[in-house]
Design a protein around this motif. Structure first.
Motif, PDB file in Angstrom:
ATOM      1  N   LEU A 222     -12.617 -42.152  43.019  1.00 57.66           N
ATOM      2  CA  LEU A 222     -13.933 -41.492  43.033  1.00 57.66           C
ATOM      3  C   LEU A 222     -13.906 -40.109  43.676  1.00 57.66           C
ATOM      4  CD1 LEU A 222     -16.744 -44.005  44.093  1.00 57.66           C
ATOM      5  CD2 LEU A 222     -16.500 -42.749  41.964  1.00 57.66           C
ATOM      6  N   SER A 223     -12.829 -39.821  44.420  1.00 56.89           N
ATOM      7  CA  SER A 223     -12.883 -38.637  45.280  1.00 56.89           C
ATOM      8  C   SER A 223     -12.943 -37.324  44.492  1.00 56.89           C
ATOM      9  CB  SER A 223     -11.717 -38.624  46.255  1.00 56.89           C
ATOM     10  OG  SER A 223     -10.535 -38.617  45.520  1.00 56.89           O
ATOM     11  N   ASP A 224     -12.574 -37.344  43.206  1.00 57.94           N
ATOM     12  CA  ASP A 224     -12.681 -36.090  42.444  1.00 57.94           C
ATOM     13  C   ASP A 224     -14.070 -35.912  41.836  1.00 57.94           C
ATOM     14  OD1 ASP A 224     -12.406 -38.178  40.703  1.00 57.94           O
ATOM     15  OD2 ASP A 224     -11.259 -37.031  39.224  1.00 57.94           O
ATOM     16  N   ARG A 225     -14.939 -36.907  41.993  1.00 52.80           N
ATOM     17  CA  ARG A 225     -16.270 -36.775  41.381  1.00 52.80           C
ATOM     18  C   ARG A 225     -17.429 -37.067  42.327  1.00 52.80           C
ATOM     19  NH1 ARG A 225     -15.086 -41.352  37.011  1.00 52.80           N
ATOM     20  NH2 ARG A 225     -13.245 -40.055  36.849  1.00 52.80           N
ATOM     21  N   ALA A 226     -17.144 -37.662  43.489  1.00 53.52           N
ATOM     22  CA  ALA A 226     -18.214 -37.969  44.439  1.00 53.52           C
ATOM     23  C   ALA A 226     -17.960 -37.245  45.757  1.00 53.52           C
ATOM     24  CB  ALA A 226     -18.279 -39.473  44.686  1.00 53.52           C
ATOM     25  N   THR A 227     -19.037 -36.838  46.402  1.00 50.47           N
ATOM     26  CA  THR A 227     -18.894 -36.220  47.713  1.00 50.47           C
ATOM     27  C   THR A 227     -20.052 -36.672  48.605  1.00 50.47           C
ATOM     28  OG1 THR A 227     -18.419 -34.141  48.864  1.00 50.47           O
ATOM     29  CG2 THR A 227     -20.158 -34.063  47.191  1.00 50.47           C
ATOM     30  N   SER A 228     -19.960 -36.315  49.867  1.00 54.51           N
ATOM     31  CA  SER A 228     -21.054 -36.626  50.799  1.00 54.51           C
ATOM     32  C   SER A 228     -21.340 -35.362  51.605  1.00 54.51           C
ATOM     33  CB  SER A 228     -20.639 -37.755  51.752  1.00 54.51           C
ATOM     34  OG  SER A 228     -19.690 -37.262  52.680  1.00 54.51           O
ATOM     35  N   LEU A 229     -22.466 -35.369  52.300  1.00 57.59           N
ATOM     36  CA  LEU A 229     -22.808 -34.192  53.097  1.00 57.59           C
ATOM     37  C   LEU A 229     -21.818 -34.022  54.244  1.00 57.59           C
ATOM     38  CD1 LEU A 229     -26.697 -34.508  53.054  1.00 57.59           C
ATOM     39  CD2 LEU A 229     -25.222 -33.074  51.626  1.00 57.59           C
ATOM     40  N   LYS A 230     -21.314 -35.147  54.743  1.00 64.72           N
ATOM     41  CA  LYS A 230     -20.334 -35.053  55.837  1.00 64.72           C
ATOM     42  C   LYS A 230     -19.022 -34.437  55.336  1.00 64.72           C
ATOM     43  CE  LYS A 230     -18.043 -37.560  59.421  1.00 64.72           C
ATOM     44  NZ  LYS A 230     -18.164 -38.637  60.358  1.00 64.72           N
ATOM     45  N   ILE A 231     -18.605 -34.840  54.135  1.00 61.94           N
ATOM     46  CA  ILE A 231     -17.367 -34.261  53.589  1.00 61.94           C
ATOM     47  C   ILE A 231     -17.561 -32.751  53.397  1.00 61.94           C
ATOM     48  CG2 ILE A 231     -15.877 -34.189  51.532  1.00 61.94           C
ATOM     49  CD1 ILE A 231     -16.424 -37.257  51.249  1.00 61.94           C
ATOM     50  N   GLU A 232     -18.730 -32.350  52.940  1.00 62.06           N
ATOM     51  CA  GLU A 232     -18.974 -30.939  52.642  1.00 62.06           C
ATOM     52  C   GLU A 232     -19.124 -30.088  53.897  1.00 62.06           C
ATOM     53  OE1 GLU A 232     -18.815 -29.560  49.650  1.00 62.06           O
ATOM     54  OE2 GLU A 232     -18.372 -31.532  48.792  1.00 62.06           O
ATOM     55  N   THR A 233     -19.702 -30.661  54.947  1.00 62.67           N
ATOM     56  CA  THR A 233     -20.019 -29.823  56.125  1.00 62.67           C
ATOM     57  C   THR A 233     -19.138 -30.129  57.334  1.00 62.67           C
ATOM     58  OG1 THR A 233     -21.604 -31.431  56.979  1.00 62.67           O
ATOM     59  CG2 THR A 233     -22.476 -29.756  55.485  1.00 62.67           C
ATOM     60  N   GLY A 234     -18.460 -31.282  57.296  1.00 65.32           N
ATOM     61  CA  GLY A 234     -17.657 -31.699  58.446  1.00 65.32           C
ATOM     62  C   GLY A 234     -18.522 -32.273  59.569  1.00 65.32           C
ATOM     63  N   GLN A 235     -19.819 -32.424  59.309  1.00 62.24           N
ATOM     64  CA  GLN A 235     -20.719 -32.896  60.380  1.00 62.24           C
ATOM     65  C   GLN A 235     -21.522 -34.099  59.935  1.00 62.24           C
ATOM     66  OE1 GLN A 235     -22.976 -29.531  61.787  1.00 62.24           O
ATOM     67  NE2 GLN A 235     -21.113 -28.983  62.877  1.00 62.24           N
ATOM     68  N   ASP A 236     -21.867 -34.957  60.895  1.00 67.11           N
ATOM     69  CA  ASP A 236     -22.770 -36.067  60.591  1.00 67.11           C
ATOM     70  C   ASP A 236     -24.166 -35.516  60.349  1.00 67.11           C
ATOM     71  OD1 ASP A 236     -21.261 -38.492  60.707  1.00 67.11           O
ATOM     72  OD2 ASP A 236     -20.967 -38.079  62.843  1.00 67.11           O
ATOM     73  N   VAL A 237     -24.868 -36.189  59.448  1.00 67.17           N
ATOM     74  CA  VAL A 237     -26.232 -35.773  59.130  1.00 67.17           C
ATOM     75  C   VAL A 237     -27.175 -36.816  59.699  1.00 67.17           C
ATOM     76  CG1 VAL A 237     -27.844 -35.603  57.197  1.00 67.17           C
ATOM     77  CG2 VAL A 237     -25.579 -34.582  57.022  1.00 67.17           C
ATOM     78  N   ARG A 238     -28.242 -36.364  60.377  1.00 68.35           N
ATOM     79  CA  ARG A 238     -29.249 -37.342  60.817  1.00 68.35           C
ATOM     80  C   ARG A 238     -30.193 -37.605  59.656  1.00 68.35           C
ATOM     81  NH1 ARG A 238     -31.877 -35.225  65.675  1.00 68.35           N
ATOM     82  NH2 ARG A 238     -33.486 -36.667  65.061  1.00 68.35           N
ATOM     83  N   ARG A 239     -30.119 -38.857  59.143  1.00 73.67           N
ATOM     84  CA  ARG A 239     -30.818 -39.156  57.889  1.00 73.67           C
ATOM     85  C   ARG A 239     -32.325 -39.000  58.003  1.00 73.67           C
ATOM     86  NH1 ARG A 239     -28.531 -44.896  57.172  1.00 73.67           N
ATOM     87  NH2 ARG A 239     -28.596 -44.687  59.437  1.00 73.67           N
ATOM     88  N   ALA A 240     -32.897 -39.310  59.180  1.00 72.07           N
ATOM     89  CA  ALA A 240     -34.352 -39.190  59.315  1.00 72.07           C
ATOM     90  C   ALA A 240     -34.789 -37.729  59.200  1.00 72.07           C
ATOM     91  CB  ALA A 240     -34.796 -39.778  60.646  1.00 72.07           C
ATOM     92  N   VAL A 241     -33.934 -36.822  59.665  1.00 72.07           N
ATOM     93  CA  VAL A 241     -34.269 -35.394  59.580  1.00 72.07           C
ATOM     94  C   VAL A 241     -34.227 -34.961  58.114  1.00 72.07           C
ATOM     95  CG1 VAL A 241     -33.671 -33.071  60.381  1.00 72.07           C
ATOM     96  CG2 VAL A 241     -33.254 -35.032  61.870  1.00 72.07           C
ATOM     97  N   LEU A 242     -33.175 -35.426  57.416  1.00 69.58           N
ATOM     98  CA  LEU A 242     -33.055 -35.090  55.988  1.00 69.58           C
ATOM     99  C   LEU A 242     -34.235 -35.662  55.200  1.00 69.58           C
ATOM    100  CD1 LEU A 242     -31.384 -33.876  53.676  1.00 69.58           C
ATOM    101  CD2 LEU A 242     -30.119 -36.040  53.546  1.00 69.58           C
ATOM    102  N   LEU A 243     -34.594 -36.898  55.494  1.00 70.41           N
ATOM    103  CA  LEU A 243     -35.720 -37.530  54.793  1.00 70.41           C
ATOM    104  C   LEU A 243     -37.003 -36.733  55.030  1.00 70.41           C
ATOM    105  CD1 LEU A 243     -36.998 -39.767  53.145  1.00 70.41           C
ATOM    106  CD2 LEU A 243     -36.997 -41.224  55.166  1.00 70.41           C
ATOM    107  N   GLY A 244     -37.222 -36.318  56.276  1.00 76.25           N
ATOM    108  CA  GLY A 244     -38.424 -35.537  56.600  1.00 76.25           C
ATOM    109  C   GLY A 244     -38.470 -34.254  55.784  1.00 76.25           C
ATOM    110  N   LYS A 245     -37.323 -33.576  55.684  1.00 76.44           N
ATOM    111  CA  LYS A 245     -37.294 -32.300  54.941  1.00 76.44           C
ATOM    112  C   LYS A 245     -37.557 -32.558  53.459  1.00 76.44           C
ATOM    113  CE  LYS A 245     -34.901 -29.238  57.926  1.00 76.44           C
ATOM    114  NZ  LYS A 245     -36.065 -29.145  58.787  1.00 76.44           N
ATOM    115  N   ILE A 246     -36.950 -33.605  52.903  1.00 75.11           N
ATOM    116  CA  ILE A 246     -37.136 -33.863  51.465  1.00 75.11           C
ATOM    117  C   ILE A 246     -38.593 -34.246  51.183  1.00 75.11           C
ATOM    118  CG2 ILE A 246     -36.496 -35.379  49.532  1.00 75.11           C
ATOM    119  CD1 ILE A 246     -33.658 -35.450  50.790  1.00 75.11           C
TER     120      ILE A 246
END
Ligand code: BTN
Length: 331
Positions: A222-246
């Protein structure tokens, strides 16, 4: 009676230290009770510094999607998030939204889960939703429209996700028609919209959104077709903050476009446009260029044979991207 969430609210709103005495005064409880609530918050993952004669200070917030954490990250403007259901585990947030939708849950309700045991992707596929690895949520909408008039909603949802991801991480999130959100050529988010309706009336509509946030890596297949925000930024994402923004972006777009149209911004975010595509129609394999998006959200393809056709669903492979046979997260 004040609970540990009230204490958390006070700590959130305070920059420096607050003494146990001040906290007990504000909450109307004893200092021993304050201490107990502090311990309870620590057990939930909140980091609270305590210094003799100065008191307590909030120094770290966990990646929790509890109702309190989601609520603390809402802009407070309005409808989306009026009713928040946060679950540690559920079969699928879309299924939970349907159950509560049938029971009368209001327009703008949000259903979010840490884990989905039966997460669903498009075309009957599975959507792997392990605890803590992603943001899995559904929004319940009750638009006053006919079933034929909901064509804009998945496109609008994809724009809201791109805006939210960009605002929080700076990542250049874009859309692969119709509603996969990609970073570069890899999928980071999928959207499954479900509907309950009669011929003349929509009971409710549920855009269900799955974002790979904190996966550290994907298996080789899957690694050539799927990614995550952590893979892209090198940082953990706080999901509640992301949900609030969306949700904030979603509400803004929904109020302007409703469910029957979509913002022009969709076209500038859509990576499929201008690219060679191939698709199968009536048993015929066609190739052409993705030339535009019709007002009903269909992909307009200029074929090599010189026809312009409108594609509403089915297999469209965009050159340089993963095919439709991948949902970007299942194993
Ligand atoms: C796709 O196949 O790309 C769509 C995936 C949609 C996944 C989300 S996660 C939240 C909501 N609940 C589900 O069961 N599916 C959607």
């Amino acid at each position: 009676m004040a609970d540990h969430k009230d204490l958390l609210d006070i700590l959130r709103q305070t920059d420096g230290y607050l003494s146990g005495e001040e906290l007990s005064r504000q909450l109307g409880v004893t200092r021993a009770a304050v201490w107990k609530k502090i311990e309870q918050l620590r057990q939930e993952g909140y980091e609270i510094d305590s210094v003799t004669r100065r008191g307590y200070r909030l120094t770290g917030i966990p990646d929790s999607i509890s109702e309190a954490e989601v609520r603390a990250n809402l802009s407070g403007k309005g409808t989306f998030g009026c009713h928040i259901v946060s679950l540690p585990s559920v079969d699928s947030t879309n299924e939970e939204a349907k159950r509560q939708g049938d029971a009368g849950a209001p327009h703008g309700s949000v259903f979010v889960a840490d884990e989905q045991t039966g997460g669903k992707g498009r075309l009957g596929r599975r959507w792997v939703s392990a605890p803590g690895s992603g943001l899995w949520f559904s929004i319940l909408l009750r638009p006053d429209v006919l079933p034929s008039e909901i064509t804009g909603i998945t496109l609008l949802s994809a724009v809201a996700v791109c805006r939210g991801i960009h605002a929080l991480t700076g990542c250049d999130a874009r859309i692969k028609w119709p509603n996969d959100v990609v970073i570069g050529t890899k999928k980071v988010c999928g959207i499954l919209t479900e509907l309950s309706a009669e011929m003349e009336h929509v009971h409710y509509l549920i855009p269900g959104i799955g974002i790979n946030t904190n996966n550290g890596a994907f298996p080789p297949e899957l690694s050539d077709r799927a990614t995550s925000l952590k893979i892209e930024t090198g940082q953990d994402v706080r999901r509640a903050v992301l949900l609030g923004k969306i949700l904030e972006e979603f509400e803004d777009l929904y109020n302007r476009y409703g469910v029957s149209s979509f913002p022009e911004e969709y076209c500038s975010l859509c990576v499929s446009l201008g690219r060679p595509v191939s698709l199968t129609r009536g048993g015929r394999k066609l190739t052409g260029i993705a030339a535009g998006i019709a007002p009903d959200g269909a992909l307009l393809v200029q074929t090599q044979e010189g026809e312009k056709i409108a594609v509403t669903s089915g297999e469209v492979v965009v050159q340089g991207f993963y095919g439709e046979n991948c949902n970007g997260n299942y194993f």
